[in-house]
Design a protein around this motif. Sequence first.
Motif, PDB file in Angstrom:
ATOM      1  N   LYS A 206      -6.489 -10.002   1.810  1.00 40.69           N
ATOM      2  CA  LYS A 206      -6.957  -9.194   3.363  1.00 40.69           C
ATOM      3  C   LYS A 206      -8.598  -9.359   3.639  1.00 40.69           C
ATOM      4  CE  LYS A 206      -5.517  -4.532   1.711  1.00 40.69           C
ATOM      5  NZ  LYS A 206      -5.652  -3.795   2.098  1.00 40.69           N
ATOM      6  N   ASN A 209     -11.491  -7.460   3.603  1.00 38.92           N
ATOM      7  CA  ASN A 209     -10.912  -6.150   2.918  1.00 38.92           C
ATOM      8  C   ASN A 209      -9.762  -6.321   1.258  1.00 38.92           C
ATOM      9  OD1 ASN A 209     -11.459  -4.175   4.835  1.00 38.92           O
ATOM     10  ND2 ASN A 209      -9.927  -5.138   6.041  1.00 38.92           N
ATOM     11  N   PHE A 221      -5.927  -5.065  -7.336  1.00 37.21           N
ATOM     12  CA  PHE A 221      -6.425  -5.086  -6.466  1.00 37.21           C
ATOM     13  C   PHE A 221      -8.302  -6.046  -6.576  1.00 37.21           C
ATOM     14  CE2 PHE A 221      -9.147  -3.691  -2.911  1.00 37.21           C
ATOM     15  CZ  PHE A 221      -8.505  -4.023  -2.200  1.00 37.21           C
ATOM     16  N   PRO A 223     -12.048  -6.087  -4.601  1.00 35.19           N
ATOM     17  CA  PRO A 223     -12.335  -5.612  -3.548  1.00 35.19           C
ATOM     18  C   PRO A 223     -13.255  -7.328  -3.063  1.00 35.19           C
ATOM     19  CG  PRO A 223     -12.987  -4.842  -5.039  1.00 35.19           C
ATOM     20  CD  PRO A 223     -12.124  -5.604  -5.006  1.00 35.19           C
ATOM     21  N   PRO A 226     -19.493  -6.536  -0.615  1.00 29.05           N
ATOM     22  CA  PRO A 226     -20.387  -6.407   0.470  1.00 29.05           C
ATOM     23  C   PRO A 226     -21.611  -7.022   0.882  1.00 29.05           C
ATOM     24  CG  PRO A 226     -19.580  -4.110  -1.034  1.00 29.05           C
ATOM     25  CD  PRO A 226     -19.384  -4.722  -1.347  1.00 29.05           C
ATOM     26  N   LEU A 300     -19.340  -2.732  -8.735  1.00 26.27           N
ATOM     27  CA  LEU A 300     -19.062  -2.540  -7.312  1.00 26.27           C
ATOM     28  C   LEU A 300     -16.967  -1.944  -8.056  1.00 26.27           C
ATOM     29  CD1 LEU A 300     -18.373  -2.919  -4.500  1.00 26.27           C
ATOM     30  CD2 LEU A 300     -17.419  -4.631  -4.951  1.00 26.27           C
ATOM     31  N   THR A 301     -16.427  -1.890  -8.840  1.00 27.95           N
ATOM     32  CA  THR A 301     -15.104  -1.068  -9.273  1.00 27.95           C
ATOM     33  C   THR A 301     -14.904  -1.298 -10.553  1.00 27.95           C
ATOM     34  OG1 THR A 301     -14.127  -4.237 -10.131  1.00 27.95           O
ATOM     35  CG2 THR A 301     -14.226  -3.853  -7.120  1.00 27.95           C
TER      36      THR A 301
ATOM     37  N   GLU B 208      -6.154   2.552   4.997  1.00 26.36           N
ATOM     38  CA  GLU B 208      -5.635   1.227   3.739  1.00 26.36           C
ATOM     39  C   GLU B 208      -6.609   0.419   2.775  1.00 26.36           C
ATOM     40  OE1 GLU B 208      -2.521  -1.196   6.062  1.00 26.36           O
ATOM     41  OE2 GLU B 208      -3.334  -1.692   7.641  1.00 26.36           O
ATOM     42  N   ASN B 209      -7.364   0.931   3.797  1.00 25.25           N
ATOM     43  CA  ASN B 209      -8.476  -0.500   3.257  1.00 25.25           C
ATOM     44  C   ASN B 209      -9.365   0.406   2.201  1.00 25.25           C
ATOM     45  OD1 ASN B 209      -7.385  -3.505   4.237  1.00 25.25           O
ATOM     46  ND2 ASN B 209      -8.237  -2.334   6.314  1.00 25.25           N
ATOM     47  N   PHE B 221     -16.443   0.753  -4.837  1.00 19.08           N
ATOM     48  CA  PHE B 221     -15.593   0.567  -3.814  1.00 19.08           C
ATOM     49  C   PHE B 221     -14.219   1.126  -4.453  1.00 19.08           C
ATOM     50  CE2 PHE B 221     -11.706  -1.222  -2.374  1.00 19.08           C
ATOM     51  CZ  PHE B 221     -12.052  -1.464  -1.008  1.00 19.08           C
ATOM     52  N   PRO B 223      -9.819   1.390  -3.802  1.00 15.57           N
ATOM     53  CA  PRO B 223      -9.198   0.690  -3.134  1.00 15.57           C
ATOM     54  C   PRO B 223      -8.222   2.272  -2.313  1.00 15.57           C
ATOM     55  CG  PRO B 223      -8.307   0.297  -5.592  1.00 15.57           C
ATOM     56  CD  PRO B 223      -9.838   1.024  -5.748  1.00 15.57           C
TER      57      PRO B 223
END
Lengths: 309, 309
Positions: A206, A209, A221, A223, A226, A300-301, B208-209, B221, B223
Motif C-alpha cells: 500500500k 500506507n 502488517f 508500516p 514515516p 515504531l510497531t 483504514e490506514n 504506528f 494499523p
Amino acid sequence: MNKLLIVGTVAFDAIETPFGKTDKTLGGAATYIGLSAAYFNVNSAIVSVVGDDFPAEYLELFKSRNIDVSGIEIVQGEKTFFWSGKYRNDLNVRDTLETQLNVLADFSPKVSENFKDADVVMLGNLHPLVQKNVLDQLSRKPKLVVLDTMNYWMNHTPDELKEVLQRVDVITINDEEARQLSGEYSLVKAAEKIHEMGPKYVVIKKGENGALLFSGKKVFFAPALPLKEVFDPTGAGDTFAGGFTGYLTQSSNVSFRNMKNAVIYGSNLASFCVEKFGTERMECLKQEEVQERLQQFRMLTQFDIELAE
Amino acid sequence: MNKLLIVGTVAFDAIETPFGKTDKTLGGAATYIGLSAAYFNVNSAIVSVVGDDFPAEYLELFKSRNIDVSGIEIVQGEKTFFWSGKYRNDLNVRDTLETQLNVLADFSPKVSENFKDADVVMLGNLHPLVQKNVLDQLSRKPKLVVLDTMNYWMNHTPDELKEVLQRVDVITINDEEARQLSGEYSLVKAAEKIHEMGPKYVVIKKGENGALLFSGKKVFFAPALPLKEVFDPTGAGDTFAGGFTGYLTQSSNVSFRNMKNAVIYGSNLASFCVEKFGTERMECLKQEEVQERLQQFRMLTQFDIELAE
C-alpha cells in the motif's frame, strides 16, 4: 549460500518528481530487486535483456554485489527498454510520459545452468508467459516462487496470468491491483479470493500506507517508515520484493513467522530507496544503516500491553 | 477511579452507506467517545447539550455505562443537533446531506463540580472557544488534555484554535487536517510544526490506514485491523479517541510508552465501531471481545528478528 533467481526488466528510466528530474538512468524491476536482495548473503542472478547501449559499468555494479549477470542477454544493434514518468505533487500518482519496449518486445528469458536449481525465484513484473517460461526451465521445484504483476496483465492477459498464478507461492501486488484481480473491495476478502487462485501467501503493498501479508486466516502488517522527505518512489515496490526474497533466501525458512520478518526487511529496504532518485540510495546503502532502521521499525510497531489488565 | 471529562456533541445522526441506511439514531462525538471510554474502569462525564426531543432512554444508556450526564444540558422547546450523511461506495468519502445545529448554536458548556478536577479531559470536535471555555472552568490542571478538531475550525476560527492548542497535551486529527494545519505534506514534518503550536503529542488518524503517534523524535504506528466487512465508519475517530483517553485515564500513566498502548486500544475499539451502523456495535461490546482483538493486534504487528543476523 542459497540461490535467488530474479527475472525482470533491466532498463533506462527518466524520472521527474516535484523535487527534480533525472536524465536516462539505471532502472527496471530486476535492478531494484537485485540491489535490494544484495544486502543479504545470497547468490543471486538476474535474467533479463538489454541492448548494446547498456553501459558496462552497470553490469559491473551488479557483479560487485555478487549478482550473476550471465542471464542478462545483450542484443546487438538494439536498444534497452526505456521508461519515463512524472510524479504529481503528492507523489502518489505518476503519469507515464514514454515507454519504448525495444529489446523487451521479443524477450525470451534464458536461465543459466547454475541457477536452474535456485532456492527462491522472484518473478518480477513481466508478461505472464515470460514468467511461466522461466518456471519451465527450472530443474527442480524451488522452495519458494514469488510473483509480482500489475493491472496491465490483468486487463490484457488474464488467462495467462491465472495459469502462472497456479504455480506461485507468494504474490506481491498493490491494493488496487488486489481489488481488480479479486473483484473484492475488502482486502481481507481480496486475499481470500487470490489464495484460491494459487498463491498461499498474498502480500498487498500500500505504498506509504505499508504492506499486508495474508496466509489463510493469518495476517501481518508492516508500516512504511514515516519519512521527513520522500524524493522518488520509483522502485520502492521492487526494492520491497528484493528485501523480502533476499531475506527468505538467506534464512531458508519460509514459515509464516519468518515471512513476517521478510515483510519488515522489505519495508526497511524500501524506506531507503525513496530517499534519493532512482537507484542512488541503494547503491551506497550500508549494513549498519539497515540494522539501525530495523531498530526504528521495532520502536515504531512494538508495544507491550499485559493481556489481563 | 480516575475521572475522564468528555466534551462534545450528543446528536441525532441519519446515515446512509452502500449497505443500508438508518433513521434518526443516536450519534455525536461525545456519544462515541463516552461509549468507547466506558470499556475501561473510569468515572466519566459528558458535557453537552440536547433538546427536549432527546429520548430519556439514551440518557439511561449513558448512565448504565457509568457516564455522568449531569453536564448534558436539556434545552426545553429546542431540538437536538442533527446530522445526516451519505458514504460513497468505497466508504472513504462521505457527503453531508443536512446539518441542523439547533441547540448547538448557543452551546455554553457547564462542567459539573464533581468533574472540575478531572484527571483527563477529552475535548471533542467543537468550536475552539467552547473547548477553551471548558478548560477555563477546571479547578486544577488535568494530567492530560486531549483535543480533537477538524478542517472547518482551521478555516473559520484559526486564531481561536491556535489559542486553545497552546493549552493542549495531545491533538488527534486526520492526515489531511494535519497537512492543512501545518502546511506540510510530510506527516513527520507536519507533526513537528504542530508540536510547536503546543501539543507535545500528535496523533494522526488515517482511517483504514491506521494511526500515528508522534512525540519529539519518537513515533509509533498502529494499523487498523483488516476487516472483512466495514458497514459504517461513522464515529470511528471518536471511538478511537474514547479508547485512547479511557485507557490513559484508567492507567494514570501518560508516558510515551503507555501512550502506545492507548493508541492500540483506540484502534482496537474503533475496529468494532465500524462493524455495525452507528453506535449499535459499541452498545453490545463485551470485555472478552476487546481482549481477544488485542491478541489479534499483537499477531498483526509483533515480529521477532534478531538484531545481529
